[in-house]
Write an enzyme that holds these catalytic residues in place. Structure first.
Site, mmCIF file in Angstrom:
data_model
loop_
_atom_site.group_PDB
_atom_site.id
_atom_site.type_symbol
_atom_site.label_atom_id
_atom_site.label_comp_id
_atom_site.label_asym_id
_atom_site.label_seq_id
_atom_site.Cartn_x
_atom_site.Cartn_y
_atom_site.Cartn_z
ATOM 1 N N GLU A 182 0.857 -1.188 0.000
ATOM 2 C CA GLU A 182 0.000 0.000 0.000
ATOM 3 C C GLU A 182 0.894 1.240 0.000
ATOM 4 O O GLU A 182 1.784 1.365 0.834
ATOM 5 C CB GLU A 182 -0.901 -0.027 1.233
ATOM 6 C CG GLU A 182 -1.878 1.121 1.244
ATOM 7 C CD GLU A 182 -3.054 0.879 2.189
ATOM 8 O OE1 GLU A 182 -3.445 -0.278 2.409
ATOM 9 O OE2 GLU A 182 -3.584 1.878 2.715
ATOM 10 N N ASN A 225 -3.189 -1.440 7.920
ATOM 11 C CA ASN A 225 -4.513 -1.971 7.578
ATOM 12 C C ASN A 225 -4.316 -3.485 7.620
ATOM 13 O O ASN A 225 -4.043 -4.131 6.620
ATOM 14 C CB ASN A 225 -4.944 -1.501 6.191
ATOM 15 C CG ASN A 225 -5.132 0.006 6.175
ATOM 16 O OD1 ASN A 225 -5.722 0.570 7.088
ATOM 17 N ND2 ASN A 225 -4.597 0.666 5.163
ATOM 18 N N LYS A 302 -3.708 0.205 14.161
ATOM 19 C CA LYS A 302 -4.594 1.213 13.568
ATOM 20 C C LYS A 302 -6.012 0.764 13.899
ATOM 21 O O LYS A 302 -6.448 -0.297 13.446
ATOM 22 C CB LYS A 302 -4.380 1.260 12.056
ATOM 23 C CG LYS A 302 -5.380 2.129 11.303
ATOM 24 C CD LYS A 302 -4.997 2.270 9.827
ATOM 25 C CE LYS A 302 -6.025 3.059 9.046
ATOM 26 N NZ LYS A 302 -5.657 3.247 7.636
ATOM 27 N N GLU A 306 -10.555 4.873 9.187
ATOM 28 C CA GLU A 306 -10.734 4.465 7.793
ATOM 29 C C GLU A 306 -11.265 3.034 7.683
ATOM 30 O O GLU A 306 -10.753 2.222 6.930
ATOM 31 C CB GLU A 306 -9.412 4.596 7.034
ATOM 32 C CG GLU A 306 -8.883 6.015 7.019
ATOM 33 C CD GLU A 306 -7.667 6.223 6.133
ATOM 34 O OE1 GLU A 306 -7.551 7.310 5.571
ATOM 35 O OE2 GLU A 306 -6.851 5.293 6.008
ATOM 36 N N ARG A 351 -11.792 17.684 9.714
ATOM 37 C CA ARG A 351 -10.983 16.474 9.883
ATOM 38 C C ARG A 351 -9.674 16.777 10.611
ATOM 39 O O ARG A 351 -9.175 15.950 11.380
ATOM 40 C CB ARG A 351 -10.704 15.868 8.506
ATOM 41 C CG ARG A 351 -9.655 14.766 8.550
ATOM 42 C CD ARG A 351 -9.517 14.063 7.219
ATOM 43 N NE ARG A 351 -8.265 13.300 7.172
ATOM 44 C CZ ARG A 351 -7.811 12.674 6.110
ATOM 45 N NH1 ARG A 351 -8.491 12.694 4.978
ATOM 46 N NH2 ARG A 351 -6.679 12.012 6.146
ATOM 47 N N LYS A 375 1.017 11.324 13.234
ATOM 48 C CA LYS A 375 1.589 11.797 11.962
ATOM 49 C C LYS A 375 2.108 13.217 12.121
ATOM 50 O O LYS A 375 1.622 13.966 12.974
ATOM 51 C CB LYS A 375 0.535 11.755 10.851
ATOM 52 C CG LYS A 375 0.202 10.335 10.416
ATOM 53 C CD LYS A 375 -0.671 10.313 9.159
ATOM 54 C CE LYS A 375 -0.986 8.867 8.771
ATOM 55 N NZ LYS A 375 -1.808 8.755 7.555
ATOM 56 N N ASP A 380 -2.646 14.645 6.531
ATOM 57 C CA ASP A 380 -2.128 13.372 6.039
ATOM 58 C C ASP A 380 -0.910 13.538 5.133
ATOM 59 O O ASP A 380 -1.040 13.468 3.906
ATOM 60 C CB ASP A 380 -3.235 12.642 5.267
ATOM 61 C CG ASP A 380 -2.897 11.186 5.020
ATOM 62 O OD1 ASP A 380 -1.889 10.717 5.570
ATOM 63 O OD2 ASP A 380 -3.654 10.525 4.276
ATOM 64 N N GLU A 402 5.328 9.949 13.447
ATOM 65 C CA GLU A 402 5.194 9.123 12.248
ATOM 66 C C GLU A 402 5.418 10.003 11.020
ATOM 67 O O GLU A 402 4.632 10.912 10.745
ATOM 68 C CB GLU A 402 3.807 8.467 12.180
ATOM 69 C CG GLU A 402 3.618 7.621 10.917
ATOM 70 C CD GLU A 402 2.298 6.845 10.894
ATOM 71 O OE1 GLU A 402 1.884 6.300 11.935
ATOM 72 O OE2 GLU A 402 1.674 6.801 9.809
ATOM 73 N N GLU A 408 3.681 9.148 -1.069
ATOM 74 C CA GLU A 408 2.283 9.033 -1.480
ATOM 75 C C GLU A 408 1.750 10.348 -2.051
ATOM 76 O O GLU A 408 1.026 10.352 -3.039
ATOM 77 C CB GLU A 408 1.438 8.615 -0.267
ATOM 78 C CG GLU A 408 -0.048 8.576 -0.554
ATOM 79 C CD GLU A 408 -0.886 8.164 0.661
ATOM 80 O OE1 GLU A 408 -0.303 7.847 1.711
ATOM 81 O OE2 GLU A 408 -2.125 8.177 0.540
ATOM 82 N N HIS A 536 -4.327 18.507 0.090
ATOM 83 C CA HIS A 536 -5.204 17.380 -0.238
ATOM 84 C C HIS A 536 -6.039 17.613 -1.493
ATOM 85 O O HIS A 536 -7.231 17.266 -1.535
ATOM 86 C CB HIS A 536 -6.115 17.033 0.940
ATOM 87 C CG HIS A 536 -6.223 15.535 1.136
ATOM 88 N ND1 HIS A 536 -6.553 14.686 0.104
ATOM 89 C CD2 HIS A 536 -6.020 14.750 2.216
ATOM 90 C CE1 HIS A 536 -6.562 13.442 0.554
ATOM 91 N NE2 HIS A 536 -6.221 13.447 1.832
ATOM 92 N N TRP A 558 -13.416 13.082 1.917
ATOM 93 C CA TRP A 558 -12.680 12.360 0.885
ATOM 94 C C TRP A 558 -12.592 13.184 -0.403
ATOM 95 O O TRP A 558 -11.974 12.772 -1.373
ATOM 96 C CB TRP A 558 -13.366 11.027 0.564
ATOM 97 C CG TRP A 558 -13.139 9.987 1.602
ATOM 98 C CD1 TRP A 558 -12.303 10.084 2.674
ATOM 99 C CD2 TRP A 558 -13.748 8.693 1.674
ATOM 100 N NE1 TRP A 558 -12.359 8.939 3.424
ATOM 101 C CE2 TRP A 558 -13.238 8.060 2.829
ATOM 102 C CE3 TRP A 558 -14.670 8.013 0.883
ATOM 103 C CZ2 TRP A 558 -13.615 6.777 3.209
ATOM 104 C CZ3 TRP A 558 -15.045 6.744 1.251
ATOM 105 C CH2 TRP A 558 -14.523 6.125 2.400
#
Ligand code: BDP
Length: 721
Positions: A182, A225, A302, A306, A351, A375, A380, A402, A408, A536, A558
């Site tokens: 991922e 995940n 986690k 999500e 968020r 994080k 993110d 983190e 990404e 984002h 999202w």
């Protein structure tokens, strides 16, 4: 003899094994500077090295390998220090009184992993001593010593006393059991679960070496995940085999624990953390794991994020969940690392506020062997975010950092972006929670709140590509992460210098321009992707390329439109008191400074404010013009990176040079794509033309919106955001 070496060189080039990047920063080519080479050959001809443990054995192997390459002569290992050794490698307990006396002061506060490299006089001659309290310190000292040689440091500079400032220095792999990764852009997972435990791939050993060389001492090989299968006996046997490989290198294994595992592999009806059977199941599981892996690190979790299961599924809190696992691990000295990356579709507030709102009120409720992994920023892993407001706000709960090493949101493994610059910016940020100087680094190293446990995790960018990271420069981000986990106060400039010298060349003509290129690369990506605090606005799901127009996902957060809020009147997310008031989660110093347009740095402008297109920036341009010009600047900066790299051909292996040139072409193409797509999109709202100096787009907005990438790498199956 000379001809022989020439022939070897030519053959190796022909066979393409010259420098494919597999060696990472551990390249031990013969020292180019002849004077330096002579000095080293003289000084380090004879070595006394005690090797009475597996860790010391791998340290000796590394020394042998390093010196054989760098000095182009096999080192002579001696039976005693008095045989004329110029290099002595010994743990503290084995030092004789006269040697100990010379370095006694260095041992103060050196701890378990620290090391000392010092010039000494031994048996009447000058020598260099590498010493430490423990075997692992010796291994770290050996790697450091070899690095100094790779960098051709003068003999008198071979002097260092170093102790890591964090305890857990960890890679998080987001690798699935089917070997997809991922957010992985460098091939498949390096863990071949199918052939483990019987086949020990050389990669596992080289992975451990590379990590140990930069002080990384923990790894979690599977995705957060999580798949509960990893906790079954069948897989634990495979994990045990990996742990065995990593042990001599001082690397502990952690496992990602799926909260619903008691149901999925334990046959229970529930995973409620207050249920006695569930609690017993985890205790038994911990005992089983420790019987196979006595130095197992613990669980990385986690939960309730999500779509992942967690304690809230049973009306319990994060503390209930984490404490249950903590109790199971406590008898074995294991740690629970509980991730703070949570946000929920049922929480309609911003968020960016959710993690703080959930965790800060429960500060002090976690067991002592629980750490929260936070994080770097509140959304993110964006190209730029302000630091996460949780840092400094939880004095009673140890917080781990983190970072995301895999890119990404920073161009995958096709863009050259030197992340230590980003990491440094976050670590040096001042939270002001205990007055001026309360930096994030001081939260992480525990000094601000007196944490007894400390750590830093990085989401790995490693895969089966021959050079490990896809982009040859992705290695610098793995390297830099490790160096900063060891010392969060290190400068990105020093990291750049070390990495360039050990990986490519010590030549001035290479180092100066390339250091500049590396250090500027992070700002370039901010400019061509997310200028002025935009964030984002990536195309959804895969996060490859721009998608500021995306607005069709069921969960509001999202959709990129949620983050930029552009319309005819303006753009940006109002996080002041008139908006979501996320600013209140920061110390008053920042709430005031960032809340006031006069003092808010423009790099965070649209992160905290919603502003009209006509708003005037410090340089006199309107917001629209500033946005357009910054996108353009990003493109120009990539063009400059390309020009610099073109000049570097004499210093770099041909194949590597070509590869990076092609990658920079892609980066330039994509920087233009970002600029054109975003400016066409935002231009609809600003209603203004492009200012002079900004290139016209090649295509229409409709064209950019029509681009689809269903097979972009690293996609998370059945996930949309
Ligand atoms: C996001 C990624 C997603 C991860 C998630 C996490 O898009 O793949 O699972 O973070 O950190 O950045 O849990």
């Amino acid at each position: 003899m000379k001809n022989f070496w020439l022939l070897c060189f030519l053959l190796s080039t022909l066979w393409g094994v010259a420098h494919d990047g597999y060696d990472l920063w551990l390249r031990y080519d013969q020292i180019a500077d002849e004077t330096r080479l002579g000095e080293y050959q003289n000084a380090f001809g004879g070595i006394y090295f005690n090797t009475d443990s597996p860790t010391l054995k791998v340290a000796l192997q590394e020394m042998d390998r390093g010196l054989s390459g760098l000095l182009a002569q096999s080192p002579r290992f001696l039976d005693t220090a008095s045989d004329g050794a110029g290099l002595i490698v010994l743990k503290k307990v084995l030092l004789d009184a006269t040697t100990l006396q010379q370095v006694a002061g260095d041992f103060e506060g050196l701890g378990r992993d620290g090391f000392v490299i010092s010039p000494i006089t031994s048996n009447g001659r000058k020598a260099t001593l590498i010493t430490a309290n423990e075997d692992l310190g010796i291994l770290y000292g050996v790697f450091h010593f070899l690095r100094q040689l790779q960098m051709q440091q003068p003999l008198h500079a071979l002097k260092e006393r170093s102790t890591p400032k964090t305890d857990i220095r960890m890679l998080n792999h987001w690798d699935n059991l089917d070997r997809t990764v991922e957010r992985g852009y460098a091939g498949f997972s390096i863990w071949n679960w199918h052939t483990l435990p019987d086949l020990i791939d050389q990669r596992y050993i080289d992975y451990a070496r590379a990590n140990a060389s930069i002080g990384i001492n923990a790894t979690s090989p599977t995705n957060v995940n999580a798949n509960a299968e990893i906790l079954t006996p069948h897989y634990l046997e495979k994990v045990q085999a990996l742990a065995r490989v990593f042990r001599p290198y001082g690397i502990k294994v952690y496992l990602t624990a799926r909260f619903s595992a008691p149901i999925e592999i334990g046959g229970l009806q529930t995973a409620d953390p207050l249920d006695t059977q569930v609690r017993q199941w985890w205790k038994d599981k911990a005992t089983e794991i420790y019987s196979l892996i006595p130095d197992f690190g613990g669980f990385l979790v986690k939960a309730n994020s999500e779509g992942q299961p967690g304690p809230q599924n049973y009306g319990r809190t994060h503390a209930d969940g984490a404490n249950m696992l903590a109790e199971a691990l406590a008898p074995h000295q294991g740690t629970v690392i509980w991730r703070a990356f949570v946000y929920s579709e049922h929480d309609l507030t911003d968020r960016a506020k959710q993690a703080f709102s959930e965790f800060v009120p429960v500060d002090g409720q976690f067991h002592t062997n629980v750490m929260l992994q936070v994080k770097n920023g509140p959304i993110d892993f964006q190209p730029r975010e302000p630091f996460h407001p949780m840092f400094g706000a939880m004095p009673k709960t140890p917080l781990m950092m983190e970072f995301q090493i895999t890119q990404e949101y920073l161009g995958f493994s096709t863009h050259l972006v030197f992340l230590p610059r980003l990491f440094e910016e976050v670590l040096q940020a001042d939270t002001y929670r205990k007055g001026k100087g309360s930096t994030v680094a001081r939260v992480i190293d525990g000094s601000l709140h007196g944490y007894t446990r400390t750590g830093m995790a990085g989401v790995a960018n490693i895969g089966t590509d021959i050079n490990w990271t896809g982009h040859p420069f992705g290695q610098a981000n793995w390297y830099g992460f490790g160096r900063l986990a060891w010392d969060p106060y290190m400068s990105s400039e020093q990291i750049a210098e070390e990495w360039l010298r050990t990986t490519f060349s010590n030549e001035r003509g290479f180092l100066q321009p390339m250091k500049q290129l590396l250090l500027g690369s992070r700002e370039a990506v901010v400019h061509y992707m997310n200028p002025l605090g935009l964030h984002h606005i990536f195309d959804s799901g895969h996060h490859y390329g721009p998608g500021p127009w995306v607005d069709n996902h069921s969960r509001p957060e999202w959709n990129p439109v949620y983050y930029h809020r552009a319309d005819r009147l303006g753009v940006g997310f109002d996080r002041t008191a008139t908006g979501s008031d996320a600013l209140q989660q920061y110390a008053p110093h920042w709430a005031e400074k960032w809340g006031d347009l006069a003092s808010c740095p423009e790099e965070y402008l649209l992160w905290f404010h919603h502003l009209p297109w006509t708003y005037v920036l410090k340089n006199g341009h309107t917001l629209w013009e500033g946005m357009a010009l910054t996108y353009q600047q990003g493109v120009v900066e990539v063009q400059q990176m390309k020009n610099t790299w073109a000049q570097m051909a004499p210093y770099v292996d041909l194949e590597q040079h070509d590869r990076v040139s092609m990658l920079l072409d892609i980066q330039l193409k994509e920087a233009r794509w970002w600029r054109d797509a975003c400016l066409l999109y935002f231009g609809q709202f600003s209603g203004e033309p492009l200012p002079p100096g900004v290139d016209a787009p090649d295509h229409s907005l409709g064209y950019y919106q029509s681009l689809k990438f269903p097979y972009a790498p690293g996609i998370r199956p059945s996930w949309d955001d």
